[in-house]
Write a protein that holds these residues in place. Structure first.
Motif, PDB file in Angstrom:
ATOM      1  N   ALA A   1       0.843  -1.192   0.000  1.00 25.28           N
ATOM      2  CA  ALA A   1       0.000   0.000   0.000  1.00 25.28           C
ATOM      3  C   ALA A   1       0.882   1.246   0.000  1.00 25.28           C
ATOM      4  O   ALA A   1       1.938   1.268   0.630  1.00 25.28           O
ATOM      5  CB  ALA A   1      -0.911  -0.006   1.218  1.00 25.28           C
ATOM      6  N   VAL A   2       0.444   2.256  -0.734  1.00 23.99           N
ATOM      7  CA  VAL A   2       1.186   3.522  -0.785  1.00 23.99           C
ATOM      8  C   VAL A   2       0.215   4.673  -0.567  1.00 23.99           C
ATOM      9  O   VAL A   2      -1.000   4.515  -0.659  1.00 23.99           O
ATOM     10  CB  VAL A   2       1.914   3.697  -2.139  1.00 23.99           C
ATOM     11  CG1 VAL A   2       2.939   2.610  -2.349  1.00 23.99           C
ATOM     12  CG2 VAL A   2       0.907   3.727  -3.295  1.00 23.99           C
ATOM     13  N   LYS A   3       0.767   5.831  -0.281  1.00 20.71           N
ATOM     14  CA  LYS A   3      -0.007   7.065  -0.228  1.00 20.71           C
ATOM     15  C   LYS A   3       0.540   7.987  -1.312  1.00 20.71           C
ATOM     16  O   LYS A   3       1.760   8.132  -1.455  1.00 20.71           O
ATOM     17  CB  LYS A   3       0.096   7.721   1.149  1.00 20.71           C
ATOM     18  CG  LYS A   3      -0.616   6.924   2.247  1.00 20.71           C
ATOM     19  CD  LYS A   3      -0.593   7.678   3.560  1.00 20.71           C
ATOM     20  CE  LYS A   3      -1.272   6.875   4.662  1.00 20.71           C
ATOM     21  NZ  LYS A   3      -2.717   6.693   4.408  1.00 20.71           N
ATOM     22  N   LEU A   4      -0.364   8.572  -2.073  1.00 18.97           N
ATOM     23  CA  LEU A   4       0.075   9.408  -3.189  1.00 18.97           C
ATOM     24  C   LEU A   4      -0.943  10.504  -3.474  1.00 18.97           C
ATOM     25  O   LEU A   4      -2.102  10.405  -3.075  1.00 18.97           O
ATOM     26  CB  LEU A   4       0.300   8.545  -4.439  1.00 18.97           C
ATOM     27  CG  LEU A   4      -0.721   7.460  -4.832  1.00 18.97           C
ATOM     28  CD1 LEU A   4      -2.035   8.068  -5.285  1.00 18.97           C
ATOM     29  CD2 LEU A   4      -0.163   6.596  -5.926  1.00 18.97           C
ATOM     30  N   PRO A   5      -0.526  11.554  -4.148  1.00 17.92           N
ATOM     31  CA  PRO A   5      -1.478  12.594  -4.564  1.00 17.92           C
ATOM     32  C   PRO A   5      -2.435  12.040  -5.619  1.00 17.92           C
ATOM     33  O   PRO A   5      -2.013  11.289  -6.511  1.00 17.92           O
ATOM     34  CB  PRO A   5      -0.578  13.687  -5.152  1.00 17.92           C
ATOM     35  CG  PRO A   5       0.785  13.412  -4.613  1.00 17.92           C
ATOM     36  CD  PRO A   5       0.863  11.916  -4.472  1.00 17.92           C
ATOM     37  N   ALA A   6      -3.683  12.407  -5.526  1.00 15.74           N
ATOM     38  CA  ALA A   6      -4.656  11.955  -6.526  1.00 15.74           C
ATOM     39  C   ALA A   6      -4.239  12.380  -7.925  1.00 15.74           C
ATOM     40  O   ALA A   6      -4.529  11.688  -8.909  1.00 15.74           O
ATOM     41  CB  ALA A   6      -6.036  12.507  -6.180  1.00 15.74           C
TER      42      ALA A   6
ATOM     43  N   ALA B   1      -3.536  10.242  -0.547  1.00 14.61           N
ATOM     44  CA  ALA B   1      -4.618   9.253  -0.645  1.00 14.61           C
ATOM     45  C   ALA B   1      -4.040   7.840  -0.669  1.00 14.61           C
ATOM     46  O   ALA B   1      -2.999   7.575  -1.295  1.00 14.61           O
ATOM     47  CB  ALA B   1      -5.426   9.500  -1.916  1.00 14.61           C
ATOM     48  N   SER B   2      -4.694   6.935   0.015  1.00 17.32           N
ATOM     49  CA  SER B   2      -4.218   5.547   0.092  1.00 17.32           C
ATOM     50  C   SER B   2      -4.526   4.810  -1.204  1.00 17.32           C
ATOM     51  O   SER B   2      -5.570   5.015  -1.827  1.00 17.32           O
ATOM     52  CB  SER B   2      -4.883   4.828   1.263  1.00 17.32           C
ATOM     53  OG  SER B   2      -4.463   5.398   2.493  1.00 17.32           O
ATOM     54  N   PHE B   3      -3.608   3.934  -1.576  1.00 19.24           N
ATOM     55  CA  PHE B   3      -3.766   3.120  -2.777  1.00 19.24           C
ATOM     56  C   PHE B   3      -3.275   1.715  -2.436  1.00 19.24           C
ATOM     57  O   PHE B   3      -2.111   1.497  -2.158  1.00 19.24           O
ATOM     58  CB  PHE B   3      -2.954   3.706  -3.937  1.00 19.24           C
ATOM     59  CG  PHE B   3      -3.470   3.337  -5.288  1.00 19.24           C
ATOM     60  CD1 PHE B   3      -4.226   4.222  -6.016  1.00 19.24           C
ATOM     61  CD2 PHE B   3      -3.209   2.078  -5.825  1.00 19.24           C
ATOM     62  CE1 PHE B   3      -4.717   3.875  -7.285  1.00 19.24           C
ATOM     63  CE2 PHE B   3      -3.685   1.731  -7.076  1.00 19.24           C
ATOM     64  CZ  PHE B   3      -4.452   2.632  -7.801  1.00 19.24           C
ATOM     65  N   GLU B   4      -4.221   0.772  -2.417  1.00 21.92           N
ATOM     66  CA  GLU B   4      -3.921  -0.611  -2.026  1.00 21.92           C
ATOM     67  C   GLU B   4      -3.427  -1.425  -3.221  1.00 21.92           C
ATOM     68  O   GLU B   4      -3.878  -1.224  -4.351  1.00 21.92           O
ATOM     69  CB  GLU B   4      -5.170  -1.274  -1.427  1.00 21.92           C
ATOM     70  CG  GLU B   4      -5.772  -0.558  -0.223  1.00 21.92           C
ATOM     71  CD  GLU B   4      -4.940  -0.747   1.028  1.00 21.92           C
ATOM     72  OE1 GLU B   4      -4.180  -1.747   1.096  1.00 21.92           O
ATOM     73  OE2 GLU B   4      -5.043   0.099   1.940  1.00 21.92           O
ATOM     74  N   PRO B   5      -2.532  -2.370  -2.987  1.00 24.96           N
ATOM     75  CA  PRO B   5      -2.052  -3.221  -4.089  1.00 24.96           C
ATOM     76  C   PRO B   5      -3.015  -4.361  -4.384  1.00 24.96           C
ATOM     77  O   PRO B   5      -3.867  -4.714  -3.547  1.00 24.96           O
ATOM     78  CB  PRO B   5      -0.734  -3.773  -3.531  1.00 24.96           C
ATOM     79  CG  PRO B   5      -1.024  -3.906  -2.056  1.00 24.96           C
ATOM     80  CD  PRO B   5      -1.889  -2.703  -1.704  1.00 24.96           C
TER      81      PRO B   5
END
Length: 210
Positions: free
Chosen positions: A142-147, A204-208
């Motif tokens: 999981a990462v956090k990144l700008p939309a 924003a969270s982004f799940e693998p």
């Protein structure tokens, strides 16, 4: 003053109605949902088959939504027959579940003016026209990144799009969807003001994919 305030609120809010006549709309919104995020937010708690480890769903087809320049129709009146269970089940490869396909037909598909089979075929063609960025399938955590990073990845993978034709939405601090605006013949077009509301979240969270 009060009347003016009410007018301003109504004039800037999305217009949504129900039960409109089928086929009366201006363009489509293609909604692509990142399945692992939906599973993290809702699907796991429901025990949804979509979230079972045997699947590797990434960007799924949430729906193809008839849209007006302002507002959108829903649950339209139509003489077209509802799809059979086998028709909705057959959409599972791109929509992850027959239940989602049925819901999308009932709320949005009826408004297209198309038969169920034509609506699902049109939805498949719209889905196939957009290249889903492969980079997100390669995540191993999981990462956090700008939309905005998600939007830029779609723009890079689809040179025929510009930033007025796509919007990224967030839900509960997660990337939720990529929404692309298309003409009735499925060519990219500029989104209306009530669609182009980009998520501005920077973490924003982004799940693998599991």
């Amino acid at each position: 003053m009060r009347a003016l305030l009410i007018w301003l609120i109504l004039s800037t809010s999305p217009v949504r109605a129900e039960g409109e006549r089928a086929g009366e709309f201006d363009y489509y919104v293609l909604a692509l949902s990142w399945s692992p995020n939906w599973c993290s937010l809702e699907g796991d708690a429901r025990g949804a088959d979509q979230c079972d480890d045997r699947h590797d769903y990434g960007w799924i087809l949430h729906g193809l939504w008839p849209q007006n320049e302002q507002g959108w129709p829903s649950y339209c009146r139509t003489a077209k027959r509802d799809p059979s269970r086998s028709q909705t089940r057959a959409m599972s490869d791109v929509m992850a579940s027959g239940g989602l396909a049925w819901h999308q037909w009932k709320k949005h598909g009826r408004c297209s003016g198309l038969s169920a089979s034509d609506y699902f075929e049109t939805s498949r063609r719209a889905y196939a026209k957009i290249t889903r960025p492969e980079v997100f399938r390669k995540l191993d955590r999981a990462v956090k990144l700008p939309a905005k990073v998600v939007e830029e990845a779609f723009l890079q993978a689809n040179p025929n799009l510009d930033d007025q034709m796509i919007t990224i939405t967030c839900k509960r601090n997660h990337i939720q969807e990529a929404r692309i605006c298309l003409t009735k013949d499925l060519k990219p077009r500029k989104c209306g003001r009530d669609v182009i509301r980009d998520c501005t979240q920077q973490d924003a969270s982004f799940e693998p994919i599991r």
